[in-house]
Design an enzyme around this catalytic site. Structure first.
Site, short mmCIF file in Angstrom:
data_model
loop_
_atom_site.label_atom_id
_atom_site.label_comp_id
_atom_site.label_asym_id
_atom_site.label_seq_id
_atom_site.Cartn_x
_atom_site.Cartn_y
_atom_site.Cartn_z
N SER A 158 -9.75 52.37 64.42
CA SER A 158 -8.45 52.76 65.08
C SER A 158 -7.33 51.89 64.93
O SER A 158 -6.75 51.96 63.51
CB SER A 158 -8.96 52.27 66.60
OG SER A 158 -7.97 53.01 67.47
N ASP A 216 -9.55 64.33 68.45
CA ASP A 216 -9.01 62.93 68.47
C ASP A 216 -7.48 63.48 67.97
O ASP A 216 -7.38 63.80 66.67
CB ASP A 216 -9.59 61.93 67.65
CG ASP A 216 -8.74 60.59 67.63
OD1 ASP A 216 -7.53 60.46 67.85
OD2 ASP A 216 -9.54 59.45 67.11
N HIS A 228 -12.51 59.81 69.88
CA HIS A 228 -11.99 58.57 69.57
C HIS A 228 -12.85 57.44 70.08
O HIS A 228 -13.20 57.54 71.25
CB HIS A 228 -10.37 58.31 69.86
CG HIS A 228 -10.03 57.15 69.05
ND1 HIS A 228 -9.28 57.20 68.00
CD2 HIS A 228 -9.75 55.93 69.68
CE1 HIS A 228 -8.85 55.98 67.86
NE2 HIS A 228 -9.10 55.36 68.59
#
Length: 315
Positions: free
Chosen positions: A158, A252, A282
């Site tokens: 991320s 995502d 995610h």
């Protein structure tokens, strides 16, 4: 949260995970002060913590940088001489997380590869806007490059994937440049008018609204979106990057960033592989012990890190 089309698109066991995350950290929490968000996120991280595998030891330390110390934690497999070091940058939207929130993930990465893992507690926004986190990420890499004596693999998920990619681009000419990088559902500053940004704008656990919130909190005044240390996809030169593996989640908004980054590296003559994990969302790393698809995805990630650290190309 309304499940919409994702009700049947995602497997029931993944919904158990999504519901558990939302019970701890609901979408509306973005309206709370950052310190309150952190407190809730930290409690959730402790609740999801799986413990460290047997034989993994961890030692905390500080890296001296200009005007600051950067906390780090080094994981090592007892009785094993590591053949590489993984420099790991955690996720959390640049405002959350630290050494504790991703402790078990780093320990499992160490156990699964036999490599040392250096987890980096970079500075967080809004107290420290860009380029603070990037500067810390580079400083940690440079420390590892000059002191460990081991080949380095960059890894992050991320927000941490953004940092790993930015570090790879900034240090590609370094005498001890990374020999590989593994990016896990990274946010790289891609085209938000197409692809997964549109198809999965309201995906569970991360929406395009969330992405905009984190970007704005991280941004300094007059932050240029074309700054490659902020948005690695905005760079104009993708040559000389280490062999790169990018793993994203199908549901995502950020997934297209992985595809675009792979394509830029390949077009520049580099080596890159992108895989979109089907029917995952995610943050699936936290579901690696309860959702079979996430278990398999994490195993692929560990295998990719292991191969790159040994100087092999896994694909």
């Amino acid at each position: 949260m309304t499940r919409g089309s994702y009700e049947t698109r995602l497997d029931p066991e993944l919904w158990v995970y999504i519901d558990a995350v939302n019970a701890w950290y609901p979408p509306e929490i973005l309206g709370l002060p950052i310190d309150k968000q952190r407190a809730v996120y930290d409690r959730m991280s402790r609740a999801f913590h799986q413990g460290r595998p047997p034989g993994v030891k961890a030692r905390a330390g500080l890296i001296a940088a200009a005007g600051r110390d950067i906390p780090v934690r080094r994981y090592q497999s007892a009785g094993t001489a590591a053949k590489a070091m993984v420099v790991y940058y955690h996720g959390g939207g640049f405002i959350l997380g630290g050494l504790e929130s991703h402790d078990d993930i780093c320990a499992e990465l160490c156990a699964g590869t036999g490599f040392d893992v250096l987890s980096v507690d970079y500075r967080l926004a809004p107290e420290h806007v860009h380029p603070a986190a990037f500067d810390d990420a580079v400083s940690a890499f440079e420390w590892a490059a000059t002191t460990s004596g081991l080949p380095l693999v960059l890894c992050g998920e991320s927000a941490g994937g953004n940092l790993a990619a930015a570090v790879a681009q900034a240090t590609r000419r370094h005498a001890s440049a990374a020999i590989g990088q593994v990016l896990i559902y990274p946010g790289l500053g891609g085209d938000e008018s197409a692809g997964s940004y549109i198809e999965h704008a309201e995906a569970p656990l991360l929406s395009v609204g969330d992405i905009a919130f984190y970007r704005d909190v991280r941004s300094a005044k007059r932050q240029s979106p074309d700054d490659p240390t902020f948005s690695p996809l905005r760079d104009t030169d993708f040559s000389g990057l280490p062999p790169t593996v990018i793993v994203t989640a199908e549901c995502d908004p950020l997934s297209s960033d992985g595809e675009a980054y792979r394509d830029r590296i390949l077009a520049s003559g580099g080596r890159a592989w992108w895989h979109e994990e089907p029917k995952l969302v995610h943050s699936f790393l936290r579901a690696r012990t309860t959702v079979p698809a996430a278990t398999e995805a994490f195993a692929r990630i560990v295998a990719a890190v292991g191969a790159l650290g040994r100087g092999a190309w896994p694909y």
